[in-house]
Design a protein around this motif. Structure first.
Motif, PDB file in Angstrom:
ATOM      1  N   ASN A 174       0.648  -1.125  -0.206  1.00 37.35           N
ATOM      2  CA  ASN A 174      -0.005   0.091   0.069  1.00 37.35           C
ATOM      3  C   ASN A 174       0.832   1.462   0.069  1.00 37.35           C
ATOM      4  N   ASP A 175       1.953   1.238   0.627  1.00 41.51           N
ATOM      5  CA  ASP A 175       2.899   2.301   0.889  1.00 41.51           C
ATOM      6  C   ASP A 175       3.549   2.503  -0.545  1.00 41.51           C
ATOM      7  N   LEU A 176       4.035   1.449  -1.391  1.00 36.39           N
ATOM      8  CA  LEU A 176       4.493   1.598  -2.358  1.00 36.39           C
ATOM      9  C   LEU A 176       3.545   2.215  -3.578  1.00 36.39           C
ATOM     10  N   ARG A 177       2.365   1.852  -3.433  1.00 35.81           N
ATOM     11  CA  ARG A 177       1.275   1.861  -4.504  1.00 35.81           C
ATOM     12  C   ARG A 177       1.043   3.679  -4.412  1.00 35.81           C
ATOM     13  N   GLN A 178       0.914   4.150  -3.025  1.00 32.22           N
ATOM     14  CA  GLN A 178       0.772   5.450  -3.015  1.00 32.22           C
ATOM     15  C   GLN A 178       1.909   6.239  -3.571  1.00 32.22           C
ATOM     16  N   GLN A 179       2.951   5.624  -3.398  1.00 32.68           N
ATOM     17  CA  GLN A 179       4.162   6.436  -3.847  1.00 32.68           C
ATOM     18  C   GLN A 179       4.244   6.560  -5.362  1.00 32.68           C
ATOM     19  N   ILE A 180       3.610   5.425  -6.040  1.00 29.38           N
ATOM     20  CA  ILE A 180       3.442   5.336  -7.347  1.00 29.38           C
ATOM     21  C   ILE A 180       2.351   6.258  -7.972  1.00 29.38           C
ATOM     22  N   ASP A 181       1.254   6.231  -7.135  1.00 33.26           N
ATOM     23  CA  ASP A 181      -0.017   6.919  -7.646  1.00 33.26           C
ATOM     24  C   ASP A 181       0.254   8.384  -7.515  1.00 33.26           C
ATOM     25  N   SER A 182       1.307   8.986  -6.333  1.00 35.93           N
ATOM     26  CA  SER A 182       1.214  10.257  -6.315  1.00 35.93           C
ATOM     27  C   SER A 182       2.354  11.046  -7.123  1.00 35.93           C
ATOM     28  N   GLY A 183       3.259   9.895  -7.843  1.00 37.55           N
ATOM     29  CA  GLY A 183       4.153  10.378  -8.693  1.00 37.55           C
ATOM     30  C   GLY A 183       5.670  10.563  -7.994  1.00 37.55           C
ATOM     31  N   GLU A 184       5.680  10.122  -6.521  1.00 36.92           N
ATOM     32  CA  GLU A 184       6.918  10.091  -5.782  1.00 36.92           C
ATOM     33  C   GLU A 184       7.842   9.019  -6.474  1.00 36.92           C
TER      34      GLU A 184
ATOM     35  N   VAL B 187       2.764  -8.452  -5.030  1.00 36.30           N
ATOM     36  CA  VAL B 187       1.283  -7.971  -4.967  1.00 36.30           C
ATOM     37  C   VAL B 187       1.440  -6.813  -6.314  1.00 36.30           C
ATOM     38  N   LEU B 188       2.418  -5.798  -6.115  1.00 38.49           N
ATOM     39  CA  LEU B 188       2.457  -4.846  -7.082  1.00 38.49           C
ATOM     40  C   LEU B 188       2.598  -5.482  -8.572  1.00 38.49           C
ATOM     41  N   LYS B 189       3.442  -6.627  -8.554  1.00 42.80           N
ATOM     42  CA  LYS B 189       3.855  -7.106  -9.941  1.00 42.80           C
ATOM     43  C   LYS B 189       2.393  -7.685 -10.626  1.00 42.80           C
ATOM     44  N   ASN B 190       1.689  -8.170  -9.844  1.00 40.86           N
ATOM     45  CA  ASN B 190       0.387  -8.771 -10.167  1.00 40.86           C
ATOM     46  C   ASN B 190      -0.650  -7.913 -10.435  1.00 40.86           C
ATOM     47  N   GLU B 191      -0.494  -6.657 -10.019  1.00 47.65           N
ATOM     48  CA  GLU B 191      -1.363  -5.644 -10.227  1.00 47.65           C
ATOM     49  C   GLU B 191      -0.848  -4.921 -11.375  1.00 47.65           C
TER      50      GLU B 191
ATOM     51  N   VAL C 224       8.903   0.874 -12.033  1.00 48.22           N
ATOM     52  CA  VAL C 224       7.445   1.464 -11.991  1.00 48.22           C
ATOM     53  C   VAL C 224       7.270   1.307 -13.578  1.00 48.22           C
ATOM     54  N   ARG C 225       6.055   0.570 -13.780  1.00 51.09           N
ATOM     55  CA  ARG C 225       5.893   0.114 -15.263  1.00 51.09           C
ATOM     56  C   ARG C 225       5.440   1.676 -15.869  1.00 51.09           C
ATOM     57  N   GLU C 226       6.197   1.707 -17.276  1.00 50.62           N
ATOM     58  CA  GLU C 226       5.947   2.790 -18.189  1.00 50.62           C
ATOM     59  C   GLU C 226       5.104   2.486 -18.908  1.00 50.62           C
ATOM     60  N   PHE C 227       3.855   3.353 -19.271  1.00 48.68           N
ATOM     61  CA  PHE C 227       2.752   3.177 -20.065  1.00 48.68           C
ATOM     62  C   PHE C 227       2.942   4.328 -21.201  1.00 48.68           C
ATOM     63  N   LYS C 228       3.265   3.649 -22.565  1.00 49.67           N
ATOM     64  CA  LYS C 228       3.586   4.442 -23.707  1.00 49.67           C
ATOM     65  C   LYS C 228       2.511   4.171 -24.671  1.00 49.67           C
TER      66      LYS C 228
ATOM     67  N   ASP D 129       6.075 -11.518 -24.639  1.00 49.08           N
ATOM     68  CA  ASP D 129       7.099 -10.907 -23.668  1.00 49.08           C
ATOM     69  C   ASP D 129       6.523 -10.072 -22.564  1.00 49.08           C
ATOM     70  N   LEU D 130       5.514 -10.537 -21.874  1.00 51.79           N
ATOM     71  CA  LEU D 130       4.669  -9.953 -21.218  1.00 51.79           C
ATOM     72  C   LEU D 130       5.119  -9.990 -19.663  1.00 51.79           C
ATOM     73  N   ALA D 131       5.259  -8.803 -18.972  1.00 48.34           N
ATOM     74  CA  ALA D 131       5.461  -8.688 -17.464  1.00 48.34           C
ATOM     75  C   ALA D 131       4.409  -9.444 -16.675  1.00 48.34           C
ATOM     76  N   GLN D 132       5.073  -9.897 -15.452  1.00 48.90           N
ATOM     77  CA  GLN D 132       4.013 -10.743 -14.588  1.00 48.90           C
ATOM     78  C   GLN D 132       3.026  -9.596 -14.327  1.00 48.90           C
ATOM     79  N   GLY D 133       1.786 -10.077 -14.375  1.00 47.62           N
ATOM     80  CA  GLY D 133       0.460  -9.482 -13.970  1.00 47.62           C
ATOM     81  C   GLY D 133      -0.167  -8.648 -14.823  1.00 47.62           C
ATOM     82  N   THR D 134       0.384  -8.891 -16.062  1.00 44.33           N
ATOM     83  CA  THR D 134      -0.090  -8.248 -17.432  1.00 44.33           C
ATOM     84  C   THR D 134      -1.305  -8.954 -18.245  1.00 44.33           C
ATOM     85  N   PRO D 135      -2.531  -8.614 -18.153  1.00 45.96           N
ATOM     86  CA  PRO D 135      -3.547  -9.124 -18.838  1.00 45.96           C
ATOM     87  C   PRO D 135      -3.568  -8.936 -20.246  1.00 45.96           C
ATOM     88  N   VAL D 136      -4.031  -9.616 -20.904  1.00 46.01           N
ATOM     89  CA  VAL D 136      -4.412  -9.374 -22.606  1.00 46.01           C
ATOM     90  C   VAL D 136      -5.590  -8.940 -22.774  1.00 46.01           C
ATOM     91  N   ILE D 137      -5.778  -8.300 -24.003  1.00 49.31           N
ATOM     92  CA  ILE D 137      -7.096  -7.928 -24.766  1.00 49.31           C
ATOM     93  C   ILE D 137      -7.232  -8.708 -25.929  1.00 49.31           C
TER      94      ILE D 137
END
Length: 253
Positions: free
Chosen positions: A17-27, A57-61, A74-78, A209-217
């Motif tokens: 939860n702590d790490l997720r907060q840091q990711i969401d806040s941009g820290e 937990v965060l990898k699976n998310e 932290v995953r980069e989304f381009k 070459d999917l990272a852990q926790g990545t779904p497909v469409i």
């Protein structure tokens, strides 16, 4: 350390939860390195299995990805923006450009292209309105953008419809399969797409070459002629971390 997590009194969920907060806040911004197991054990006063479980937990998310020999980031989304109405409209297809050009501006590299003639799976035969003995031409390929696999595609065409055309060749020529169908007198004019998401099969995970926790469409597109004859079924498996799917609608029929 941020949030409510206190050294010596935390579990793996608190750390996550702590790490997720840091990711969401941009820290911890996209592409930044995430503290490793050893760092977390020292920072939070926990044992290594607890730190490892928090990272899992965060990898699976899908928030962080592990890079062998480098650490966890932290995953980069381009995103590739896929706008179905734009990519399938007649003016785009009639230009001779691949429909991919509306997504990324340039044609992606196509790999592992195969063309086979087989009996189709029952659901494909049903959609294409084929009898039990009818075969299909199957085109399989993988698309790569910036050296990253982003999509697997399998397209099915009635053999009797496309026999002898470039659709049966590795290179379908300028404008692709839809241009060849038009030349055969079976131009697609209407399309239907079905979408769903799921976790990847092992072969898909490796091919993309999917990272852990990545779904497909999963996108299944059926192409029809003006007289409602189905001429193609395409099954596409997309890396969900690589795409934004955009659809445009009007309020008029």
């Amino acid at each position: 350390m941020t949030g409510n997590a206190q050294p010596g009194r935390v579990g793996y969920r608190d750390i996550a939860n702590d790490l997720r907060q840091q990711i969401d806040s941009g820290e911890l911004p996209p592409g930044s390195k995430v503290p490793g197991e050893n760092d977390l054990t020292s920072q939070y006063g926990v044992e290594q299995p607890t730190a490892r479980r928090a990272l899992d937990v965060l990898k699976n998310e899908g928030l962080i990805v592990a890079k062998r020999g480098s650490g966890t980031f932290v995953r980069e989304f381009k995103p590739i923006r896929r706008v179905s109405p734009d990519r399938l409209k007649a003016t785009s297809r009639g230009s001779g450009q691949p429909i991919w050009s509306t997504d990324v501006g340039t044609r992606p590299r196509t790999e592992d292209v195969t063309v086979d003639v087989e009996l189709p799976p029952a659901p494909i035969a049903e959609v294409l309105k084929l009898d039990d003995s009818a075969r299909v031409v199957i085109r399989r390929r993988r698309y790569v953008v910036d050296d990253k696999p982003v999509q697997l595609a399998t397209s099915y065409y009635p053999e009797a419809l496309v026999a002898g055309s470039a659709i049966t060749e590795i290179n379908t020529g300028k404008g692709g399969a839809y241009a060849r169908l038009k030349e055969l007198g079976h131009e697609p004019t209407r399309f239907r797409e079905e979408l769903r998401t799921r976790m990847p099969r092992d072969a898909e995970r490796q091919a993309l070459d999917l990272a852990q926790g990545t779904p497909v469409i999963l996108i299944v597109r059926t192409a029809y002629t003006a007289d409602d004859q189905p001429v193609e079924v395409s099954e596409m498996v997309l890396d969900s971390a690589a795409y934004v799917l955009e659809y445009k609608f009007t309020s008029h029929d």
